[in-house]
Write an enzyme that holds these catalytic residues in place. Structure first.
Site, PDB file in Angstrom:
ATOM      1  N   HIS A  76       1.038  42.187  -4.305  1.00  0.00           N
ATOM      2  CA  HIS A  76       1.304  40.946  -3.583  1.00  0.00           C
ATOM      3  C   HIS A  76       1.917  39.912  -4.513  1.00  0.00           C
ATOM      4  O   HIS A  76       1.654  39.911  -5.724  1.00  0.00           O
ATOM      5  CB  HIS A  76       0.019  40.371  -2.986  1.00  0.00           C
ATOM      6  CG  HIS A  76      -0.548  41.213  -1.901  1.00  0.00           C
ATOM      7  ND1 HIS A  76      -0.232  41.030  -0.574  1.00  0.00           N
ATOM      8  CD2 HIS A  76      -1.389  42.276  -1.947  1.00  0.00           C
ATOM      9  CE1 HIS A  76      -0.855  41.934   0.151  1.00  0.00           C
ATOM     10  NE2 HIS A  76      -1.566  42.706  -0.656  1.00  0.00           N
ATOM     11  N   THR A 122      -4.806  42.167   3.236  1.00  0.00           N
ATOM     12  CA  THR A 122      -4.739  42.124   1.780  1.00  0.00           C
ATOM     13  C   THR A 122      -3.966  40.892   1.324  1.00  0.00           C
ATOM     14  O   THR A 122      -4.278  40.293   0.295  1.00  0.00           O
ATOM     15  CB  THR A 122      -4.082  43.396   1.214  1.00  0.00           C
ATOM     16  OG1 THR A 122      -2.836  43.631   1.881  1.00  0.00           O
ATOM     17  CG2 THR A 122      -4.989  44.604   1.366  1.00  0.00           C
ATOM     18  N   CYS A 182      -4.627  48.446   3.425  1.00  0.00           N
ATOM     19  CA  CYS A 182      -4.322  47.458   4.462  1.00  0.00           C
ATOM     20  C   CYS A 182      -5.643  46.818   4.868  1.00  0.00           C
ATOM     21  O   CYS A 182      -6.499  47.488   5.458  1.00  0.00           O
ATOM     22  CB  CYS A 182      -3.642  48.125   5.654  1.00  0.00           C
ATOM     23  SG  CYS A 182      -3.284  46.996   7.013  1.00  0.00           S
TER      24      CYS A 182
END
Length: 266
Positions: free
Chosen positions: A145, A205, A73
């Protein structure tokens, strides 16, 4: 249980110091702590523990608000570093171990800058919301992501009250999905759905992934991108070696609670 509350551009965390290993965290307790009506409230819990990695003194044990564990994180690392620096547990340069690998944070006045490690570009994919597919670029920042470039009106209107549908073969453990709007060549605005936490005010992130994607689509390997999130502004830099995330990190209050009094909602 003693705790400290902190945030990085609105991405907020409950910080628990547990250097002696006496605090037993469970998914139910973490979810109760993060509940914004029945608990303290937060996007996650940061537990300070000794590091098993000799390159770092402290391990950031990060839990999402739903009680699940996460590898990394970015805003959490910055808030974690702010806590260690403010309490005298560390100096200005702070190597930390995480489930996503070693990260080094640098406290620079009001800002905390973090070496986020080199990104890994995983190729094209898509997020689906209400039957509409949004193409994106898959990027690993130690956690997964999917950055989807969209017009401003789409980013403002898209429903992030639930997780977008994504490719389970590429993201078997889920993924953080960013909707990125180009404001200028080196300036982006984003909204994010964080795996395990829902839509948040910021994601470190995620902002780093957005900056990396912006540089990639413009044909550059290095550079700096400003990323605006609902909770403020972050700066992402990619150089020849690594990627960097910089922004404010603030401790807001401290307290003490009896965990047995927390309401566990069904």
């Amino acid at each position: 249980m003693k705790f400290t509350k902190g945030h990085g551009t609105g991405n907020d965390f409950v910080i628990i110091e547990d250097l002696e290993g006496t605090v037993e965290l469970t998914p139910a307790l973490v979810a109760a702590l993060c509940d914004r009506r029945f608990g303290i409230g937060g996007d996650g819990v940061l537990r300070v523990q000794p590091s098993a990695d000799p390159a770092a003194v402290y391990f950031m044990d990060y839990w999402n608000s739903d009680g699940s564990l996460s590898e990394m994180c970015g805003n959490g690392v910055r808030v974690f570093a702010r806590y260690l620096h403010t309490t005298g547990l560390a100096g200005d340069e702070i190597p930390l171990s995480t489930r996503g690998g070693l990260r080094t944070a640098y406290v620079e006045g009001d800002l905390v800058r973090v070496d986020m490690a080199p990104p890994a570009l995983l190729g094209d994919s898509a997020a689906v919301i209400d039957g509409v597919s949004y193409p994106g670029l898959a990027i690993s920042m130690g956690n997964p992501h999917l950055v989807c470039d969209v017009p401003a009106e789409v980013a403002e209107a898209v429903d992030l009250s639930r997780a977008p549908q994504t490719d389970p073969a590429l993201f078997p453990a889920g993924v953080n999905v960013e909707f990125s709007v180009k404001l200028a060549e080196d300036h982006r605005r984003m909204r994010v759905y964080e795996r395990g936490s829902g839509e948040t005010m910021s994601c470190g992130t995620g902002a780093t992934a957005v900056g990396v994607a912006a540089l990639h689509t413009s044909g550059r390997d290095t550079g700096t991108v400003t990323v605006d999130v609902p909770g403020g502004r972050l700066e992402v830099t990619r150089d020849e070696r690594t990627s960097w995330l910089a922004g404010p990190a603030v401790l807001t209050f401290t307290g003490e609670l009896d965990p047995t009094t927390l309401v566990r909602r069904p």
